[in-house]
Design a protein around this motif. Structure first.
Motif, short mmCIF file in Angstrom:
data_model
loop_
_atom_site.label_atom_id
_atom_site.label_comp_id
_atom_site.label_asym_id
_atom_site.label_seq_id
_atom_site.Cartn_x
_atom_site.Cartn_y
_atom_site.Cartn_z
N ARG A 218 -2.34 -0.53 -3.03
CA ARG A 218 -2.28 -1.88 -3.61
C ARG A 218 -1.59 -1.86 -4.97
NH1 ARG A 218 -4.87 -5.17 -7.17
NH2 ARG A 218 -4.99 -7.39 -6.59
N ASP A 219 -2.00 -0.94 -5.84
CA ASP A 219 -1.41 -0.86 -7.18
C ASP A 219 0.08 -0.52 -7.11
OD1 ASP A 219 -3.88 -1.45 -8.22
OD2 ASP A 219 -4.35 0.61 -8.81
N ALA A 220 0.45 0.36 -6.17
CA ALA A 220 1.86 0.76 -6.04
C ALA A 220 2.71 -0.39 -5.53
CB ALA A 220 1.97 1.97 -5.11
N LEU A 221 2.20 -1.18 -4.60
CA LEU A 221 2.95 -2.35 -4.11
C LEU A 221 3.15 -3.38 -5.22
CD1 LEU A 221 1.39 -2.80 -0.55
CD2 LEU A 221 3.81 -2.34 -1.05
N ILE A 222 2.13 -3.56 -6.05
CA ILE A 222 2.25 -4.49 -7.17
C ILE A 222 3.27 -3.96 -8.18
CG2 ILE A 222 1.03 -5.44 -9.17
CD1 ILE A 222 -1.47 -5.61 -7.36
N ALA B 140 -2.81 -3.30 6.38
CA ALA B 140 -4.12 -3.93 6.30
C ALA B 140 -4.23 -4.85 5.08
CB ALA B 140 -5.21 -2.87 6.27
N LEU B 141 -3.78 -4.36 3.93
CA LEU B 141 -3.84 -5.15 2.70
C LEU B 141 -3.03 -6.43 2.82
CD1 LEU B 141 -3.47 -2.22 0.15
CD2 LEU B 141 -5.42 -3.80 0.21
N VAL B 142 -1.82 -6.31 3.34
CA VAL B 142 -0.93 -7.47 3.44
C VAL B 142 -1.42 -8.45 4.50
CG1 VAL B 142 1.41 -8.19 4.03
CG2 VAL B 142 1.05 -6.20 2.56
N THR B 143 -1.86 -7.93 5.65
CA THR B 143 -2.37 -8.81 6.69
C THR B 143 -3.60 -9.56 6.20
OG1 THR B 143 -1.53 -7.35 8.44
CG2 THR B 143 -3.28 -8.88 9.06
N HIS B 144 -4.49 -8.87 5.53
CA HIS B 144 -5.70 -9.50 5.00
C HIS B 144 -5.35 -10.58 3.97
CE1 HIS B 144 -9.78 -10.08 3.67
NE2 HIS B 144 -9.53 -9.60 2.47
N ALA B 145 -4.37 -10.29 3.11
CA ALA B 145 -4.01 -11.23 2.06
C ALA B 145 -3.31 -12.48 2.60
CB ALA B 145 -3.11 -10.54 1.03
N ALA C 31 8.01 -10.78 -2.55
CA ALA C 31 7.50 -9.40 -2.51
C ALA C 31 6.01 -9.40 -2.16
CB ALA C 31 7.72 -8.73 -3.86
N VAL C 32 5.62 -8.51 -1.25
CA VAL C 32 4.22 -8.47 -0.85
C VAL C 32 3.31 -8.16 -2.03
CG1 VAL C 32 4.71 -7.85 1.55
CG2 VAL C 32 4.36 -6.03 -0.13
N GLY C 33 3.80 -7.38 -2.99
CA GLY C 33 2.99 -7.07 -4.16
C GLY C 33 2.59 -8.30 -4.94
N ARG C 34 3.46 -9.30 -4.97
CA ARG C 34 3.13 -10.56 -5.65
C ARG C 34 1.95 -11.25 -4.97
NH1 ARG C 34 5.50 -10.33 -10.58
NH2 ARG C 34 7.75 -9.96 -10.44
N LEU C 35 1.93 -11.17 -3.64
CA LEU C 35 0.86 -11.83 -2.88
C LEU C 35 -0.46 -11.07 -3.00
CD1 LEU C 35 2.80 -12.83 0.36
CD2 LEU C 35 2.44 -14.15 -1.72
N LEU C 36 -0.38 -9.75 -3.21
CA LEU C 36 -1.60 -8.99 -3.42
C LEU C 36 -2.18 -9.26 -4.81
CD1 LEU C 36 -0.60 -5.53 -1.88
CD2 LEU C 36 -2.00 -7.33 -0.85
N GLU C 37 -1.31 -9.53 -5.75
CA GLU C 37 -1.74 -9.84 -7.12
C GLU C 37 -2.33 -11.24 -7.19
OE1 GLU C 37 0.11 -8.49 -11.37
OE2 GLU C 37 1.45 -9.42 -9.93
#
Length: 315
Positions: free
Chosen positions: A27-31, A121-126, A274-280
């Motif tokens: 998660r941190d790396a994608l962000i 999993a992180l992206v699908t959940h988000a 970017a998927v990292g934006r959506l995780l943030e």
């Protein structure tokens, strides 16, 4: 004076790589990647059609980190018939301060599989609806199993539909999912595409589902399109999507399903986030929105995870 280079095999690596560590690190790396705090050169690809295999070499570094990595990952999809795993590889951890090789993680592709599963999993959940309960899996290999198992660490899954070209393999995957406490059964492509959440994990060279079979409100994550000749998701699905996310914009344009959709004229080249934006910041999504994520694999994730694991192993 000579020193022996530390080499760690799958046993100690598996003990060090707890689910919490892997999910948090990925998660941190994608962000960080979404924020431009990484250095990731284009991946090297090799294809071995006679052996139904391919090889990827990826490198990555997160700005300020003490290490960077170079990773070799192979997928030979006929290995099942030989009694061998499809995926193999290793990770070389190198000091970003001296250039010295710190260690070799002889993980046999395990870290690649785990970071891919964690990212999916992180992206699908988000991106999926909070009320989404059913999961459709296209593909019957190790990554299909991992995607479901890791997603179940983040949310409840009430039913899994599994579609593969081989019914025997689909049934075998369902048995493995049952062993992990997850209800699953083989299903048609249409039924699998109709789940609340859909994840594709195949080496397909043509779309594995029809865009018209995906209902409103569904989220779809594509995992398998990591080379230019591969293609899992149809351009028409991207055209229907109200939100498109990519793990690396340039990579997904070059050899992802997003790139296929752009070249087909279904979507604009700048229509992704970017998927990292959506995780943030989790997205505001209407209940009826179709959302799509295209993940091609980012070297910075390998770097972050390998470095975290090595630090744990050397303590």
């Amino acid at each position: 004076m000579t020193t022996t280079l530390p080499v760690f095999n799958t046993g100690p690596i598996e003990k060090a790589a707890t689910p919490q560590m892997v999910l948090g690190t990925v998660r941190d790396a994608l962000i960080a990647h979404a924020e431009g705090r990484t250095s990731v050169p284009p991946p090297l690809h090799m294809d071995f059609p006679e052996a139904k295999g391919d090889c990827h070499v990826k490198a990555g570094w997160i700005t300020g980190a003490t290490d960077f990595t170079v990773k070799i990952a192979t997928g030979f999809y006929g290995n099942h018939g030989l009694g061998l795993r499809s995926n193999h590889g290793l990770v070389c951890v190198i000091s970003a301060r001296t250039g010295q090789i710190r260690a070799i993680l002889d993980d046999r592709g395990m870290l690649t599989a785990w970071r891919t599963a964690a990212a999916g999993a992180l992206v699908t959940h988000a991106m999926a609806r909070p009320t989404a309960l059913t999961l459709g899996l296209f593909g019957t290999g190790e990554q299909a199993l991992l995607q479901a198992v890791w997603l179940a660490k983040l949310r409840t899954i009430s039913q899994i539909f599994v579609h593969g070209r081989n019914l025997h393999n689909a049934a075998a995957l369902c048995e493995e999912l049952h062993k992990n406490g997850l209800p699953a059964r083989p299903a048609s492509a249409q039924q699998t595409a109709g789940a609340d959440m859909v994840i594709t994990t195949t080496p397909a060279t043509a779309p594995v589902l029809n865009a018209a079979d995906v209902p409103e409100g569904t989220h779809v994550t594509g995992i398998g399109t990591d080379m230019p000749h591969k293609n899992e998701l149809p351009p028409a699905l991207f055209a229907r999507a109200q939100l498109i996310a990519t793990d690396d914009h340039a990579q997904c344009l070059d050899h992802g399903d997003f790139g296929h959709a752009v070249r087909a004229g279904a979507v604009a080249p700048d229509s992704d986030i970017a998927v990292g934006r959506l995780l943030e910041t989790p997205p505001d999504r209407p209940e009826t929105a179709i959302t799509v994520a295209d993940l091609t694999g980012v070297g910075a994730l390998d770097a972050a995870l390998a470095s975290a694991i090595l630090d744990h192993l050397l303590r």
